[in-house]
Design a protein around this motif. Structure first.
Motif, PDB file in Angstrom:
ATOM      1  N   GLY A  21      37.533  28.698  34.300  1.00 18.71           N
ATOM      2  CA  GLY A  21      38.306  29.300  33.228  1.00 18.71           C
ATOM      3  C   GLY A  21      37.494  29.628  31.984  1.00 18.71           C
ATOM      4  N   VAL A  32      34.343  31.766  36.229  1.00 19.09           N
ATOM      5  CA  VAL A  32      35.731  32.156  36.516  1.00 19.09           C
ATOM      6  C   VAL A  32      36.501  30.949  37.052  1.00 19.09           C
ATOM      7  CG1 VAL A  32      37.204  33.622  37.961  1.00 19.09           C
ATOM      8  CG2 VAL A  32      35.178  34.594  36.849  1.00 19.09           C
ATOM      9  N   ARG A  66      35.527  32.315  31.815  1.00 20.23           N
ATOM     10  CA  ARG A  66      35.466  33.778  31.740  1.00 20.23           C
ATOM     11  C   ARG A  66      36.607  34.318  32.600  1.00 20.23           C
ATOM     12  NH1 ARG A  66      30.031  35.115  32.263  1.00 20.23           N
ATOM     13  NH2 ARG A  66      29.994  34.407  34.393  1.00 20.23           N
ATOM     14  N   ALA A  67      37.228  35.393  32.149  1.00 22.22           N
ATOM     15  CA  ALA A  67      38.304  36.024  32.910  1.00 22.22           C
ATOM     16  C   ALA A  67      37.724  36.719  34.145  1.00 22.22           C
ATOM     17  CB  ALA A  67      39.044  37.039  32.040  1.00 22.22           C
ATOM     18  N   TRP A  68      38.516  36.769  35.204  1.00 22.18           N
ATOM     19  CA  TRP A  68      38.078  37.430  36.416  1.00 22.18           C
ATOM     20  C   TRP A  68      38.087  38.934  36.223  1.00 22.18           C
ATOM     21  CZ3 TRP A  68      39.994  41.024  39.892  1.00 22.18           C
ATOM     22  CH2 TRP A  68      39.275  41.169  41.074  1.00 22.18           C
TER      23      TRP A  68
END
Length: 167
Positions: free
Chosen positions: A60, A57, A62-64
């Motif tokens: 950037g 996260v 993987r999306a939170w």
């Protein structure tokens, strides 16, 4: 030089072994209000307070999403010391191995470099494996370090309030 190899999303990354103090399981975490998305919380390691950051996260990759305690239980932490007396544990998807680097760090094309410059390049490892080598000094920006220090200080002050009330 030895490199700790781990997986984030679907890619193999590495950190120089001297930058990783240890690989450890996920402990119980405390997540204060106002904690930014990549920060999963804090835990105590002896007298030290350690911040846990979802590395995918933060970078950037993987999306939170709201932390899933059951899923986090099986994700390892890489305990690092990024300087200034701060202890950080980066949550990764899996730790694969520690391998010796067999060649020089190969530069990545300029258009393939992520913002923040946290990638040092690609490395060839013993056994024919390759990984993208991260620069441990560039994983956290200065403003992120300052925010983490402020959060840790706030948590320590709250702990002290409760400890003095108990004593």
């Amino acid at each position: 030089m030895a490199v700790v190899i781990f997986r984030l999303v679907d890619t193999c990354y590495g950190l120089p072994a001297p930058a990783v103090r240890e690989c450890m399981p996920m402990p119980a975490l405390v997540r204060p209000a106002g904690t930014p998305a990549p920060v999963l919380g804090f835990f105590r390691l002896g007298a030290e307070r350690v911040v846990v950051i979802d590395l995918a996260v933060l970078l950037g990759l993987r999306a939170w999403s709201a932390p899933d305690d059951d899923a986090m239980l099986y994700r390892p932490l890489l305990l690092c010391d990024p300087g200034a007396g701060m202890k950080v544990a980066f949550m990764v998807d899996s730790v694969l191995d520690v391998r010796q680097r067999t060649g020089a760090v190969m530069a990545l094309p300029a258009d393939g470099m992520p913002a923040g410059g946290w990638l040092a390049g690609e490395v060839e490892l013993a056994g024919g494996m390759t990984a993208l080598l991260m620069d441990p000094d560039r994983l956290l920006m200065e403003r992120e370090r300052q925010r983490i220090e402020a959060l840790a200080l706030d948590a320590a002050l709250r702990d002290a309030m409760w400890e003095s009330a108990d004593g």
